[in-house]
Design a protein around this motif. Structure first.
Motif, PDB file in Angstrom:
ATOM      1  N   GLY A 117      15.931  -5.024  11.028  1.00  0.00           N
ATOM      2  CA  GLY A 117      13.632  -4.776  11.006  1.00  0.00           C
ATOM      3  C   GLY A 117      13.218  -4.605  10.463  1.00  0.00           C
ATOM      4  N   GLN A 118      12.203  -4.149  10.088  1.00  0.00           N
ATOM      5  CA  GLN A 118      11.470  -3.637   8.704  1.00  0.00           C
ATOM      6  C   GLN A 118      10.865  -2.503   9.395  1.00  0.00           C
ATOM      7  OE1 GLN A 118       7.860  -6.464   9.932  1.00  0.00           O
ATOM      8  NE2 GLN A 118       8.864  -8.049   7.877  1.00  0.00           N
ATOM      9  N   ARG A 119      10.689  -1.418   8.553  1.00  0.00           N
ATOM     10  CA  ARG A 119      11.012  -0.197   8.815  1.00  0.00           C
ATOM     11  C   ARG A 119       9.672   0.408   8.273  1.00  0.00           C
ATOM     12  NH1 ARG A 119      13.203   0.688  12.719  1.00  0.00           N
ATOM     13  NH2 ARG A 119      13.315   2.942  13.033  1.00  0.00           N
ATOM     14  N   LEU A 120       8.972   1.372   8.523  1.00  0.00           N
ATOM     15  CA  LEU A 120       7.948   2.036   7.427  1.00  0.00           C
ATOM     16  C   LEU A 120       8.608   3.868   7.656  1.00  0.00           C
ATOM     17  CD1 LEU A 120       4.964   1.253   9.590  1.00  0.00           C
ATOM     18  CD2 LEU A 120       6.198   0.173   7.250  1.00  0.00           C
ATOM     19  N   VAL A 121       8.353   5.019   6.258  1.00  0.00           N
ATOM     20  CA  VAL A 121       8.609   6.420   6.150  1.00  0.00           C
ATOM     21  C   VAL A 121       7.495   6.611   6.073  1.00  0.00           C
ATOM     22  CG1 VAL A 121      10.088   7.445   4.793  1.00  0.00           C
ATOM     23  CG2 VAL A 121      11.709   5.842   5.362  1.00  0.00           C
ATOM     24  N   LEU A 122       6.820   7.288   6.558  1.00  0.00           N
ATOM     25  CA  LEU A 122       5.828   8.217   6.328  1.00  0.00           C
ATOM     26  C   LEU A 122       5.573   9.728   6.558  1.00  0.00           C
ATOM     27  CD1 LEU A 122       3.783   6.915  10.155  1.00  0.00           C
ATOM     28  CD2 LEU A 122       4.069   5.162   7.358  1.00  0.00           C
ATOM     29  N   THR A 123       5.006   9.008   5.659  1.00  0.00           N
ATOM     30  CA  THR A 123       5.289  11.686   5.500  1.00  0.00           C
ATOM     31  C   THR A 123       3.149  11.795   6.593  1.00  0.00           C
ATOM     32  OG1 THR A 123       5.442  11.200   3.808  1.00  0.00           O
ATOM     33  CG2 THR A 123       4.929  13.482   3.882  1.00  0.00           C
ATOM     34  N   LEU A 124       3.681  12.458   7.236  1.00  0.00           N
ATOM     35  CA  LEU A 124       2.266  13.163   8.595  1.00  0.00           C
ATOM     36  C   LEU A 124       1.974  14.298   7.301  1.00  0.00           C
ATOM     37  CD1 LEU A 124       4.092  13.314  11.586  1.00  0.00           C
ATOM     38  CD2 LEU A 124       3.104  11.107  10.007  1.00  0.00           C
TER      39      LEU A 124
ATOM     40  N   ALA B 227       0.767  -1.040  -0.221  1.00  0.00           N
ATOM     41  CA  ALA B 227      -0.697  -0.221  -0.159  1.00  0.00           C
ATOM     42  C   ALA B 227       0.576   1.128   0.297  1.00  0.00           C
ATOM     43  CB  ALA B 227      -0.581  -0.020   1.108  1.00  0.00           C
ATOM     44  N   ALA B 228       2.147   0.833  -0.536  1.00  0.00           N
ATOM     45  CA  ALA B 228       2.745   2.450  -0.582  1.00  0.00           C
ATOM     46  C   ALA B 228       2.315   3.335  -1.402  1.00  0.00           C
ATOM     47  CB  ALA B 228       4.487   2.021  -0.475  1.00  0.00           C
ATOM     48  N   GLY B 229       1.954   4.613  -1.269  1.00  0.00           N
ATOM     49  CA  GLY B 229       2.063   6.357  -1.543  1.00  0.00           C
ATOM     50  C   GLY B 229       0.206   5.605  -1.059  1.00  0.00           C
ATOM     51  N   SER B 230      -0.014   5.052  -0.255  1.00  0.00           N
ATOM     52  CA  SER B 230      -1.303   5.373   0.419  1.00  0.00           C
ATOM     53  C   SER B 230      -1.470   5.938   1.373  1.00  0.00           C
ATOM     54  CB  SER B 230      -1.922   3.995  -0.137  1.00  0.00           C
ATOM     55  OG  SER B 230      -2.518   3.072  -0.892  1.00  0.00           O
ATOM     56  N   GLU B 231      -2.859   6.352   1.637  1.00  0.00           N
ATOM     57  CA  GLU B 231      -3.033   7.812   2.790  1.00  0.00           C
ATOM     58  C   GLU B 231      -3.324   5.910   4.435  1.00  0.00           C
ATOM     59  OE1 GLU B 231      -5.188  10.720   5.243  1.00  0.00           O
ATOM     60  OE2 GLU B 231      -5.775  10.448   3.602  1.00  0.00           O
ATOM     61  N   ILE B 232      -3.132   5.734   5.093  1.00  0.00           N
ATOM     62  CA  ILE B 232      -3.190   4.739   6.165  1.00  0.00           C
ATOM     63  C   ILE B 232      -3.661   5.884   7.216  1.00  0.00           C
ATOM     64  CG2 ILE B 232      -2.380   2.956   7.028  1.00  0.00           C
ATOM     65  CD1 ILE B 232      -1.903   2.760   4.294  1.00  0.00           C
ATOM     66  N   SER B 233      -4.239   4.857   7.868  1.00  0.00           N
ATOM     67  CA  SER B 233      -4.370   5.634   9.392  1.00  0.00           C
ATOM     68  C   SER B 233      -3.747   4.284  10.406  1.00  0.00           C
ATOM     69  CB  SER B 233      -6.216   5.443   9.888  1.00  0.00           C
ATOM     70  OG  SER B 233      -6.387   5.629  11.332  1.00  0.00           O
ATOM     71  N   PHE B 234      -2.953   5.225  11.537  1.00  0.00           N
ATOM     72  CA  PHE B 234      -2.073   3.874  11.498  1.00  0.00           C
ATOM     73  C   PHE B 234      -2.490   4.559  13.423  1.00  0.00           C
ATOM     74  CE2 PHE B 234       0.547   4.909   8.786  1.00  0.00           C
ATOM     75  CZ  PHE B 234       0.983   3.601   8.672  1.00  0.00           C
ATOM     76  N   GLU B 235      -2.605   3.187  14.494  1.00  0.00           N
ATOM     77  CA  GLU B 235      -2.590   3.088  16.400  1.00  0.00           C
ATOM     78  C   GLU B 235      -0.817   2.593  16.219  1.00  0.00           C
ATOM     79  OE1 GLU B 235      -4.689   1.737  20.151  1.00  0.00           O
ATOM     80  OE2 GLU B 235      -5.656   1.549  18.156  1.00  0.00           O
ATOM     81  N   PHE B 236       0.051   3.366  16.893  1.00  0.00           N
ATOM     82  CA  PHE B 236       1.216   2.873  17.273  1.00  0.00           C
ATOM     83  C   PHE B 236       0.965   2.103  19.133  1.00  0.00           C
ATOM     84  CE2 PHE B 236       1.893   4.674  14.084  1.00  0.00           C
ATOM     85  CZ  PHE B 236       3.612   4.121  13.169  1.00  0.00           C
TER      86      PHE B 236
ATOM     87  N   ARG C 282      -4.399   0.438   9.161  1.00  0.00           N
ATOM     88  CA  ARG C 282      -5.654   0.975   8.298  1.00  0.00           C
ATOM     89  C   ARG C 282      -5.740   1.886   7.210  1.00  0.00           C
ATOM     90  NH1 ARG C 282     -10.818  -1.936   8.785  1.00  0.00           N
ATOM     91  NH2 ARG C 282     -10.391  -1.920  11.173  1.00  0.00           N
ATOM     92  N   LEU C 283      -6.279   1.018   5.871  1.00  0.00           N
ATOM     93  CA  LEU C 283      -5.757   1.840   4.708  1.00  0.00           C
ATOM     94  C   LEU C 283      -7.773   2.988   4.793  1.00  0.00           C
ATOM     95  CD1 LEU C 283      -5.306   2.299   1.911  1.00  0.00           C
ATOM     96  CD2 LEU C 283      -6.663   0.952   1.041  1.00  0.00           C
ATOM     97  N   VAL C 284      -6.911   3.886   3.939  1.00  0.00           N
ATOM     98  CA  VAL C 284      -7.602   5.116   4.368  1.00  0.00           C
ATOM     99  C   VAL C 284      -8.884   5.657   3.243  1.00  0.00           C
ATOM    100  CG1 VAL C 284      -8.566   7.628   4.835  1.00  0.00           C
ATOM    101  CG2 VAL C 284      -6.774   6.789   6.075  1.00  0.00           C
TER     102      VAL C 284
ATOM    103  N   LYS D  55      -3.504   9.669  11.343  1.00  0.00           N
ATOM    104  CA  LYS D  55      -3.098   9.042   9.651  1.00  0.00           C
ATOM    105  C   LYS D  55      -2.056  10.255   8.695  1.00  0.00           C
ATOM    106  CE  LYS D  55      -7.950   9.608   8.951  1.00  0.00           C
ATOM    107  NZ  LYS D  55      -9.290  10.507   8.312  1.00  0.00           N
ATOM    108  N   ALA D  56      -1.231   8.836   8.113  1.00  0.00           N
ATOM    109  CA  ALA D  56       0.247   9.206   7.083  1.00  0.00           C
ATOM    110  C   ALA D  56       0.151   8.946   6.214  1.00  0.00           C
ATOM    111  CB  ALA D  56       0.966   9.144   8.023  1.00  0.00           C
ATOM    112  N   VAL D  57       0.653   9.197   5.615  1.00  0.00           N
ATOM    113  CA  VAL D  57       1.116   8.646   3.735  1.00  0.00           C
ATOM    114  C   VAL D  57       2.213   7.662   3.826  1.00  0.00           C
ATOM    115  CG1 VAL D  57       2.038   8.948   1.824  1.00  0.00           C
ATOM    116  CG2 VAL D  57      -0.130  10.235   2.475  1.00  0.00           C
TER     117      VAL D  57
END
Length: 156
Positions: A127-134, A95-104, A151-153, A115-117
């Motif tokens: 480890g597994q890393r995520l790069v997010l644009t807020l 889902a890279a490039g999509s807006e995602i609703s995150f809970e950490f 979750r996908l927005v 929410k972030a892209v």
């Protein structure tokens, strides 16, 4: 000891795939006699109500015979939907490039929910890393292990 979700996934993956679908994910909500096992299926072109009914009938029998859940529960089979919940790193990476609703699990940039892209998802030696644009344009890198839910927005 394996969780109900893990036991069910091991048991159901093959039969679901033999019906032309993929097992997207499983959630078990334990509430005594009102417990619910949610099985999410997907396929190219989308899932129909008939797909859900057919899969439900087949896996319901299998779950009962194997007694994955040894007490009364409700089985729900559905599509992951437009606002799909991601169950694995690989699903999220797709889902890279999509807006995602995150809970950490812990605060990221001062908040546990936002929410972030998803700019990228990388499987590195550390480890597994995520790069997010807020939403404010800030870019943050975080560990996938810290994600409680994603979750996908949907955008219409």
């Amino acid at each position: 000891m394996a969780t109900v979700e893990e036991k069910a996934a091991d048991l159901l993956k093959g039969p679901i795939e033999s019906m032309g679908c993929v097992l997207w994910g499983i959630q078990f909500v334990h509430a005594g006699r009102h417990s619910t096992l949610r099985v999410y299926i997907d396929r190219d072109g989308g899932v129909t109500v008939d797909d859900c009914a057919d899969v439900s009938e087949q896996i319901g029998r299998l779950l009962d015979v194997e007694e994955v859940i040894p007490y009364e529960y409700r089985l729900e089979v559905s599509s992951p939907g437009m606002d799909r919940l991601f169950f694995t790193f690989e699903q999220l990476a797709g889902a890279a490039g999509s807006e995602i609703s995150f809970e950490f699990q812990k605060e990221i940039n001062g908040s546990k929910k936002f929410k972030a892209v998803l700019k990228s998802a990388e499987d590195t030696e550390s480890g597994q890393r995520l790069v997010l644009t807020l939403e404010d344009g800030t870019e943050v890198t975080c560990a996938y292990a810290d994600v409680k839910s994603a979750r996908l927005v949907p955008h219409f």
